[in-house]
Every structure is written in C-alpha cells, then in structure tokens.
Design a protein around this motif. Structure first.
Motif, PDB file in Angstrom:
ATOM      1  N   THR A  52       0.850  -1.191   0.000  1.00 32.30           N
ATOM      2  CA  THR A  52       0.000   0.000   0.000  1.00 32.30           C
ATOM      3  C   THR A  52       0.882   1.236   0.000  1.00 32.30           C
ATOM      4  N   LEU A  53       0.796   2.036  -1.078  1.00 32.40           N
ATOM      5  CA  LEU A  53       1.611   3.228  -1.227  1.00 32.40           C
ATOM      6  C   LEU A  53       0.741   4.476  -1.095  1.00 32.40           C
ATOM      7  N   SER A  54       1.331   5.626  -1.344  1.00 40.01           N
ATOM      8  CA  SER A  54       0.594   6.880  -1.157  1.00 40.01           C
ATOM      9  C   SER A  54      -0.585   7.005  -2.113  1.00 40.01           C
ATOM     10  N   LEU A  55      -0.356   6.710  -3.393  1.00 37.48           N
ATOM     11  CA  LEU A  55      -1.386   6.868  -4.409  1.00 37.48           C
ATOM     12  C   LEU A  55      -1.935   5.540  -4.908  1.00 37.48           C
ATOM     13  N   LEU A  56      -1.145   4.498  -4.786  1.00 32.92           N
ATOM     14  CA  LEU A  56      -1.502   3.216  -5.393  1.00 32.92           C
ATOM     15  C   LEU A  56      -1.415   2.078  -4.379  1.00 32.92           C
ATOM     16  N   THR A  57      -2.135   1.017  -4.677  1.00 31.26           N
ATOM     17  CA  THR A  57      -1.939  -0.261  -4.015  1.00 31.26           C
ATOM     18  C   THR A  57      -1.487  -1.252  -5.073  1.00 31.26           C
ATOM     19  N   LEU A  58      -0.427  -1.994  -4.786  1.00 29.54           N
ATOM     20  CA  LEU A  58       0.097  -2.980  -5.724  1.00 29.54           C
ATOM     21  C   LEU A  58      -0.160  -4.378  -5.192  1.00 29.54           C
ATOM     22  N   ASN A  59      -0.508  -5.279  -6.106  1.00 33.86           N
ATOM     23  CA  ASN A  59      -0.625  -6.685  -5.755  1.00 33.86           C
ATOM     24  C   ASN A  59       0.116  -7.496  -6.812  1.00 33.86           C
ATOM     25  N   HIS A  60       1.073  -8.296  -6.368  1.00 31.47           N
ATOM     26  CA  HIS A  60       1.783  -9.214  -7.260  1.00 31.47           C
ATOM     27  C   HIS A  60       1.388 -10.616  -6.848  1.00 31.47           C
ATOM     28  N   SER A  61       0.789 -11.368  -7.755  1.00 36.66           N
ATOM     29  CA  SER A  61       0.254 -12.683  -7.414  1.00 36.66           C
ATOM     30  C   SER A  61       0.720 -13.742  -8.397  1.00 36.66           C
ATOM     31  N   GLY A 174      13.494  -1.865   3.215  1.00 34.28           N
ATOM     32  CA  GLY A 174      13.100  -0.867   4.204  1.00 34.28           C
ATOM     33  C   GLY A 174      12.486   0.369   3.576  1.00 34.28           C
ATOM     34  N   GLU A 175      12.672   1.508   4.240  1.00 32.99           N
ATOM     35  CA  GLU A 175      12.061   2.754   3.783  1.00 32.99           C
ATOM     36  C   GLU A 175      12.609   3.195   2.431  1.00 32.99           C
ATOM     37  N   LEU A 176      13.893   2.970   2.189  1.00 36.64           N
ATOM     38  CA  LEU A 176      14.479   3.345   0.906  1.00 36.64           C
ATOM     39  C   LEU A 176      13.854   2.524  -0.224  1.00 36.64           C
ATOM     40  N   GLY A 177      13.638   1.234   0.040  1.00 39.96           N
ATOM     41  CA  GLY A 177      12.988   0.396  -0.959  1.00 39.96           C
ATOM     42  C   GLY A 177      11.565   0.849  -1.221  1.00 39.96           C
ATOM     43  N   ARG A 178      10.883   1.262  -0.179  1.00 43.87           N
ATOM     44  CA  ARG A 178       9.514   1.740  -0.323  1.00 43.87           C
ATOM     45  C   ARG A 178       9.464   3.008  -1.172  1.00 43.87           C
ATOM     46  N   ILE A 179      10.395   3.920  -0.946  1.00 41.20           N
ATOM     47  CA  ILE A 179      10.459   5.162  -1.723  1.00 41.20           C
ATOM     48  C   ILE A 179      10.711   4.850  -3.193  1.00 41.20           C
ATOM     49  N   ASN A 180      11.641   3.924  -3.440  1.00 36.58           N
ATOM     50  CA  ASN A 180      11.963   3.527  -4.806  1.00 36.58           C
ATOM     51  C   ASN A 180      10.767   2.858  -5.469  1.00 36.58           C
ATOM     52  N   LEU A 181      10.071   1.989  -4.722  1.00 36.33           N
ATOM     53  CA  LEU A 181       8.892   1.314  -5.254  1.00 36.33           C
ATOM     54  C   LEU A 181       7.801   2.325  -5.596  1.00 36.33           C
ATOM     55  N   GLU A 182       7.636   3.313  -4.735  1.00 32.21           N
ATOM     56  CA  GLU A 182       6.625   4.348  -4.978  1.00 32.21           C
ATOM     57  C   GLU A 182       6.887   5.051  -6.310  1.00 32.21           C
ATOM     58  N   ALA A 183       8.142   5.418  -6.544  1.00 33.50           N
ATOM     59  CA  ALA A 183       8.498   6.118  -7.778  1.00 33.50           C
ATOM     60  C   ALA A 183       8.295   5.219  -8.999  1.00 33.50           C
ATOM     61  N   ALA A 184       8.718   3.954  -8.892  1.00 34.50           N
ATOM     62  CA  ALA A 184       8.600   3.024 -10.016  1.00 34.50           C
ATOM     63  C   ALA A 184       7.137   2.714 -10.329  1.00 34.50           C
ATOM     64  N   ALA A 185       6.323   2.535  -9.296  1.00 33.54           N
ATOM     65  CA  ALA A 185       4.905   2.221  -9.496  1.00 33.54           C
ATOM     66  C   ALA A 185       4.169   3.402 -10.119  1.00 33.54           C
ATOM     67  N   ASN A 186       4.451   4.616  -9.657  1.00 34.03           N
ATOM     68  CA  ASN A 186       3.819   5.800 -10.239  1.00 34.03           C
ATOM     69  C   ASN A 186       4.191   5.950 -11.710  1.00 34.03           C
ATOM     70  N   ARG A 187       5.454   5.677 -12.030  1.00 31.98           N
ATOM     71  CA  ARG A 187       5.897   5.777 -13.425  1.00 31.98           C
ATOM     72  C   ARG A 187       5.163   4.757 -14.286  1.00 31.98           C
ATOM     73  N   LEU A 188       5.051   3.524 -13.807  1.00 36.08           N
ATOM     74  CA  LEU A 188       4.337   2.495 -14.548  1.00 36.08           C
ATOM     75  C   LEU A 188       2.885   2.894 -14.763  1.00 36.08           C
ATOM     76  N   PHE A 189       2.255   3.405 -13.724  1.00 39.62           N
ATOM     77  CA  PHE A 189       0.853   3.793 -13.811  1.00 39.62           C
ATOM     78  C   PHE A 189       0.630   4.850 -14.888  1.00 39.62           C
ATOM     79  N   PHE A 190       1.432   5.900 -14.870  1.00 35.40           N
ATOM     80  CA  PHE A 190       1.220   6.990 -15.809  1.00 35.40           C
ATOM     81  C   PHE A 190       1.662   6.642 -17.231  1.00 35.40           C
ATOM     82  N   LEU A 191       2.682   5.815 -17.372  1.00 41.47           N
ATOM     83  CA  LEU A 191       3.049   5.341 -18.713  1.00 41.47           C
ATOM     84  C   LEU A 191       1.904   4.547 -19.331  1.00 41.47           C
TER      85      LEU A 191
END
Length: 323
Positions: A52-61, A174-191
């Motif tokens: 669960t991120l700021s703007l998105l929720t991701l599920n990998h299944s 940790g928190e650094l991974g979460r920040i990186n995931l947030e940026a990558a997920a937002n980029r994927l979403f908008f692309l």
C-alpha cells in the motif's frame, strides 16, 4: 485478485479471501515492505504480496491452478490496471480473451470484473489507484470521460514492460525500498495511462455481459454501503432505501459480488479498519468510523475476519514497512 485485499478466488461458488486465510508465504518477495499472503485449496495455490503506497496499491500474485478457477476483482470506488505477465487463455467477464503480455484496464468507479483461468501457472500485477484521484485523472486523460466501456485490454509495450521490470526488481529494502517502489509504481501507472489514452480512440466499445449489467444495477448500493459504514446497516434498511424486496436484494447482490450482503458489509468494514490501523488511529476512533460502538465486538469481528487481533495486525504492518 486484489488489491487492497479485494482479491477473491471463486471456485465452484466457494469464496476465499486472501485476507481471511493469510499465512506467511515462503516465496521470493518482489515488492519491498509488502505484506505476503498464501492461500491453497483444491483449485491450487496463490502466493500474493500487497504493498500500500501513497497513491496506489500494488498486488503481485503467482497462481498455480489445478483446475478452472474464477478470479473476482472487486475494487469499490477504485480504478484498476491488471497486467498478465504470464499465462494464456484467461477470459475477462466470459467474453474478452486476456493473454500473456497484456494489460486489462478497468477505469470505472465501482470496478468489478472476473478473470477465468484454466489449469496452469499465471502471474498477475495489479495496480489500484485511490478513487479521489479520478476527477483529476479524467480531466487529463480523455478516455476516462467516456461513460462507454472500451475494450479492456492492450498489449504491453516495451516501454511499459521495462517499467514493470523496474517495479519488480527493487534492490533496496526498508524505507528506501519503499520510496523507490513508490516512484517506479507511479511511473508504470502513468506510462500505461498515456498508452491507453493513445489507443482509446481506436478501441471498440464492448457490450457488457450479464455480470457487468448486474454490477451497474447494484453500483449505487455498493457506494451507499461504503459511505455509511459507521451506521447500523441492515438488509431491511438497504432494501427499503433502494425499493427492493429483501429476497431480490440478497439474490442479486450475491450473484454480482460473489458473497452475501451481510458478509460484504463486514468485509468493507474490516478493509476500512485495516487502512485506519495503518494510519495509526486508536481503536476507539476506528470503532466509531466502521460501525462498531462496542470495542470488544470490533476486536472479535476483526479476529474472525483476519485471524489476528487489530493490535497484532498493526504491529505486523509497521514491522513489514520498516523492513
């Protein structure tokens, strides 16, 4: 599948929620700070992780299916992107073929759809965006302004594929991974949004099947429930509100949402409670918001739905978040 714990596996009319049968899985974790879950049964096994991120929720299944199964995706007041990374022959709402390297987009508030899969191995990535962003997004992307339903699939381009690879290959923890995931997920979403918008004008609209028609008929009820979780919701109250007989309401609701109305109300209350626990609200505050005046009744209901107490859920969430 969910996302925001709305993923449901329906096999032979038997509904199982990932959140209700959660156990720590031992598979590789792709999403930093994600909560891992596993369910297994005669249909096979599902290993899922939810972030669960700021703007998105991701599920990998990852689904290993022994016999035909139906994935019911329900995201009340949310917008979905569902990427099929592996597997062929899936069917959306019984009419649209969904194959490997495709993304299905469901950009209607109260999105509900089914993905039918046969025997085999499937890998899904699903993004769920917060509904309050819908007005902002619809102002920027013209296809969201059309009330018609566009063909809900698109081949994954090389650019989007690379963005997916970045989301699933975060090296930091940790928190650094979460920040990186947030940026990558937002980029994927908008692309993906940009590509869908570019192709929308050429996408043929589809006629909803019976399942989708039922969703449209009951969407106002779903919204009403979500907006009044703090109240004492009863079947009779909802039936009167929407001028339906009790039996008609129960029959139609279960056929559309895959579970009885009273279970759905509890499910939405528990999902909201989990979100509030993650935000740090006290149990007293949460009880008032989700319609449980008595704290002990809330704790009992939460334990029954999730298998753990609210306090333990909060503790595990922040432990996973800290890495």
């Amino acid at each position: 599948m969910k996302l925001n714990n709305s993923m449901k596996i329906i096999v032979n009319d038997s509904l199982q929620n990932i959140s209700e049968r959660a156990v720590n899985n031992t598979t590789r974790q792709y999403l930093p700070s994600a909560l891992p879950f596993t369910i297994a049964g005669p249909f096979g096994r599902v290993d899922s992780e939810i972030a669960t991120l700021s703007l998105l929720t991701l599920n990998h299944s990852v689904l290993n299916i022994n016999s035909q199964a139906v994935i019911q995706v329900t995201g009340l007041m949310s917008l979905h992107l569902c990427y099929l990374l592996r597997g062929k022959g899936a069917l959306i709402n019984g009419m649209v073929n969904f194959n490997e390297e495709q993304v299905a987009y469901n950009f209607w508030p109260n999105a509900h759809y089914r993905i039918t899969v046969g025997e085999g191995r499937y890998i899904f990535l699903l993004l769920e965006v917060k509904s309050e962003l819908y007005p902002l997004l619809s102002g920027e992307y013209s296809f969201l302004q059309d009330s018609g339903k566009y063909r809900p699939r698109l081949s994954i381009s090389d650019t989007v594929h690379q963005a997916i690879h970045q989301v699933l290959n975060i090296q930091e923890s940790g928190e650094l991974g979460r920040i990186n995931l947030e940026a990558a997920a937002n980029r994927l979403f908008f692309l993906t949004l940009k590509e869908v918008n570019r192709h929308a004008g050429r996408s043929e609209k589809i006629v909803p099947d019976t399942y989708a028609d039922s969703d449209n008929a009951l969407s106002d009820i779903a919204v009403f429930i979500n907006d009044h979780l703090e109240e004492k919701l009863t079947i009779e109250m909802v039936a009167r509100k929407f001028n339906l007989s009790r039996s008609k309401l129960l029959e139609t609701f279960k056929s559309t949402f895959g579970q009885p109305l009273h279970e759905y109300i509890v499910f939405r209350r528990m999902e909201k409670a989990k979100a509030l626990l993650q935000q740090g609200l006290s149990l007293s505050e949460i009880c008032g918001v989700v319609g449980y005046p008595d704290k002990s009744n809330f704790v009992r209901a939460f334990r029954k739905a999730s298998g753990i107490t609210p306090a333990l859920y909060r503790k595990r969430f922040f432990m996973n978040r800290s890495g």
